[in-house]
Design a protein around this motif. Sequence first.
Motif, mmCIF file in Angstrom:
data_model
loop_
_atom_site.group_PDB
_atom_site.id
_atom_site.type_symbol
_atom_site.label_atom_id
_atom_site.label_comp_id
_atom_site.label_asym_id
_atom_site.label_seq_id
_atom_site.Cartn_x
_atom_site.Cartn_y
_atom_site.Cartn_z
ATOM 1 N N SER A 51 0.837 -1.204 0.000
ATOM 2 C CA SER A 51 0.000 0.000 0.000
ATOM 3 C C SER A 51 0.876 1.259 0.000
ATOM 4 C CB SER A 51 -0.900 -0.026 1.242
ATOM 5 O OG SER A 51 -1.749 1.084 1.257
ATOM 6 N N VAL A 52 0.231 2.392 -0.167
ATOM 7 C CA VAL A 52 0.929 3.682 -0.074
ATOM 8 C C VAL A 52 1.367 3.868 1.372
ATOM 9 C CG1 VAL A 52 0.636 6.179 -0.277
ATOM 10 C CG2 VAL A 52 -0.364 4.661 -1.991
ATOM 11 N N SER A 53 2.593 4.303 1.562
ATOM 12 C CA SER A 53 3.153 4.403 2.908
ATOM 13 C C SER A 53 2.477 5.477 3.754
ATOM 14 C CB SER A 53 4.653 4.680 2.846
ATOM 15 O OG SER A 53 4.883 6.008 2.406
ATOM 16 N N ALA A 54 2.452 5.211 5.023
ATOM 17 C CA ALA A 54 2.075 6.176 6.057
ATOM 18 C C ALA A 54 2.816 5.719 7.307
ATOM 19 C CB ALA A 54 0.574 6.229 6.267
ATOM 20 N N ASN A 55 4.136 5.690 7.178
ATOM 21 C CA ASN A 55 4.993 5.228 8.254
ATOM 22 C C ASN A 55 5.045 6.270 9.369
ATOM 23 O OD1 ASN A 55 5.657 2.866 6.797
ATOM 24 N ND2 ASN A 55 7.128 4.043 5.594
ATOM 25 N N PRO A 56 5.323 5.844 10.599
ATOM 26 C CA PRO A 56 5.327 6.797 11.712
ATOM 27 C C PRO A 56 6.175 8.041 11.468
ATOM 28 C CG PRO A 56 5.459 4.575 12.567
ATOM 29 C CD PRO A 56 5.562 4.478 11.060
ATOM 30 N N GLU A 57 7.337 7.886 10.849
ATOM 31 C CA GLU A 57 8.202 9.060 10.617
ATOM 32 C C GLU A 57 7.580 10.056 9.643
ATOM 33 O OE1 GLU A 57 9.660 5.615 8.087
ATOM 34 O OE2 GLU A 57 9.177 5.860 10.202
ATOM 35 N N TYR A 79 -4.793 -1.244 -3.582
ATOM 36 C CA TYR A 79 -6.024 -1.484 -2.835
ATOM 37 C C TYR A 79 -7.062 -0.379 -3.032
ATOM 38 C CZ TYR A 79 -3.099 -4.959 -0.628
ATOM 39 O OH TYR A 79 -2.255 -6.022 -0.415
ATOM 40 N N ALA A 80 -6.707 0.642 -3.788
ATOM 41 C CA ALA A 80 -7.626 1.767 -4.002
ATOM 42 C C ALA A 80 -8.471 1.547 -5.248
ATOM 43 C CB ALA A 80 -6.846 3.066 -4.119
ATOM 44 N N HIS A 81 -9.739 1.867 -5.098
ATOM 45 C CA HIS A 81 -10.674 1.849 -6.226
ATOM 46 C C HIS A 81 -11.341 3.210 -6.400
ATOM 47 C CE1 HIS A 81 -10.460 -2.349 -4.719
ATOM 48 N NE2 HIS A 81 -10.282 -2.572 -6.001
ATOM 49 N N HIS A 82 -11.211 4.042 -5.382
ATOM 50 C CA HIS A 82 -11.805 5.373 -5.389
ATOM 51 C C HIS A 82 -10.782 6.361 -4.819
ATOM 52 C CE1 HIS A 82 -15.838 3.742 -6.161
ATOM 53 N NE2 HIS A 82 -15.458 2.758 -5.367
ATOM 54 N N TRP A 83 -10.648 7.502 -5.509
ATOM 55 C CA TRP A 83 -9.761 8.570 -5.061
ATOM 56 C C TRP A 83 -10.617 9.814 -4.873
ATOM 57 C CZ3 TRP A 83 -8.623 4.642 -8.232
ATOM 58 C CH2 TRP A 83 -7.433 3.946 -8.018
ATOM 59 N N ASN A 93 -4.408 23.245 1.638
ATOM 60 C CA ASN A 93 -5.663 23.734 1.084
ATOM 61 C C ASN A 93 -6.419 22.648 0.325
ATOM 62 O OD1 ASN A 93 -7.519 25.926 0.636
ATOM 63 N ND2 ASN A 93 -6.838 25.946 -1.487
ATOM 64 N N VAL A 94 -5.695 21.573 -0.056
ATOM 65 C CA VAL A 94 -6.286 20.476 -0.806
ATOM 66 C C VAL A 94 -5.936 19.167 -0.104
ATOM 67 C CG1 VAL A 94 -6.380 19.249 -3.019
ATOM 68 C CG2 VAL A 94 -6.034 21.728 -2.989
ATOM 69 N N LEU A 95 -6.962 18.425 0.278
ATOM 70 C CA LEU A 95 -6.759 17.108 0.885
ATOM 71 C C LEU A 95 -7.191 16.030 -0.092
ATOM 72 C CD1 LEU A 95 -7.897 17.371 4.613
ATOM 73 C CD2 LEU A 95 -5.624 16.789 3.736
ATOM 74 N N GLN A 96 -6.380 14.999 -0.198
ATOM 75 C CA GLN A 96 -6.701 13.871 -1.051
ATOM 76 C C GLN A 96 -6.690 12.592 -0.212
ATOM 77 O OE1 GLN A 96 -3.573 14.321 -4.043
ATOM 78 N NE2 GLN A 96 -5.072 15.225 -5.439
ATOM 79 N N LEU A 97 -7.331 11.565 -0.752
ATOM 80 C CA LEU A 97 -7.317 10.255 -0.102
ATOM 81 C C LEU A 97 -7.735 9.213 -1.108
ATOM 82 C CD1 LEU A 97 -10.495 9.175 0.709
ATOM 83 C CD2 LEU A 97 -10.329 11.339 1.903
ATOM 84 N N ASP A 98 -7.384 7.975 -0.800
ATOM 85 C CA ASP A 98 -7.869 6.866 -1.616
ATOM 86 C C ASP A 98 -8.542 5.867 -0.693
ATOM 87 O OD1 ASP A 98 -5.929 4.890 -0.595
ATOM 88 O OD2 ASP A 98 -4.447 5.945 -1.805
ATOM 89 N N THR A 99 -9.432 5.073 -1.264
ATOM 90 C CA THR A 99 -10.132 4.081 -0.456
ATOM 91 C C THR A 99 -10.557 2.895 -1.315
ATOM 92 O OG1 THR A 99 -11.808 3.799 1.282
ATOM 93 C CG2 THR A 99 -12.437 5.110 -0.638
ATOM 94 N N HIS A 100 -10.848 1.826 -0.650
ATOM 95 C CA HIS A 100 -11.228 0.554 -1.271
ATOM 96 C C HIS A 100 -12.733 0.504 -1.531
ATOM 97 C CE1 HIS A 100 -11.826 -3.846 -1.454
ATOM 98 N NE2 HIS A 100 -10.533 -3.917 -1.766
ATOM 99 N N ARG A 101 -13.128 -0.224 -2.547
ATOM 100 C CA ARG A 101 -14.551 -0.334 -2.900
ATOM 101 C C ARG A 101 -15.398 -0.908 -1.772
ATOM 102 N NH1 ARG A 101 -12.241 -4.131 -6.720
ATOM 103 N NH2 ARG A 101 -12.080 -6.113 -5.602
ATOM 104 N N ASN A 102 -14.828 -1.757 -0.915
ATOM 105 C CA ASN A 102 -15.603 -2.375 0.167
ATOM 106 C C ASN A 102 -15.831 -1.445 1.354
ATOM 107 O OD1 ASN A 102 -15.511 -4.599 -1.458
ATOM 108 N ND2 ASN A 102 -14.392 -5.903 -0.042
ATOM 109 N N LEU A 103 -15.151 -0.330 1.398
ATOM 110 C CA LEU A 103 -15.295 0.601 2.520
ATOM 111 C C LEU A 103 -16.376 1.639 2.201
ATOM 112 C CD1 LEU A 103 -11.530 0.984 3.491
ATOM 113 C CD2 LEU A 103 -13.238 -0.610 4.407
#
Length: 175
Positions: A57-63, A162-166, A129-139
């Motif tokens: 998946s796209v990283s979101a590591n603690p650092e 794992y993304a189907h929607h942005w 000013n612009v927030l983006q995100l991705d998510t899975h179809r099952n969510l």
Amino acid sequence: MVREMDDEQTKIERLLRANAVKIEPADPFSDEAQACIRSYFDELQQRFDEGFNPGLSVSANPEELVPPWGLFVVARLDGKAVGCGALKIQGNGYGELKRMWVAPPARGLGIAQRLLESLESHALAAGVNVLQLDTHRNLTEARALYTRNGYVEIAPYNANPYAHHWFEKRGLGRP
């Protein structure tokens, strides 16, 4: 009449529980934060037809989730972590939301909404000013939350398998 009183009492109890939730920045390296992220990953593993491997998946590591590059927030109820969310600051006014999760027993208390509002507020304060995100179809619950809060579906901006929607929300500073 008794049933109506029971229903009203249940609503009052849920409102009181919801008001007891505290959302605060947290150390993404902490045991509490890591436990939330593990629970989130476990749920994704169960809900995704193809399973879930965080390494793909796209990283979101603690650092990546500490100022000035990001932020990690935890929702606590009675001192226990029941949800989390993260902000990655991309630069040039862009940010990305990651790791939004609420523990199943705490769902229905408006915690996801409050996590989203908290992250948006922190993003705005950081110049995003612009927030983006991705998510899975099952969510489906997540997609409904984002749509309800002004996020619009956009073309893919990453290669998350794992993304189907942005989604994107522009103009965080506008009322």
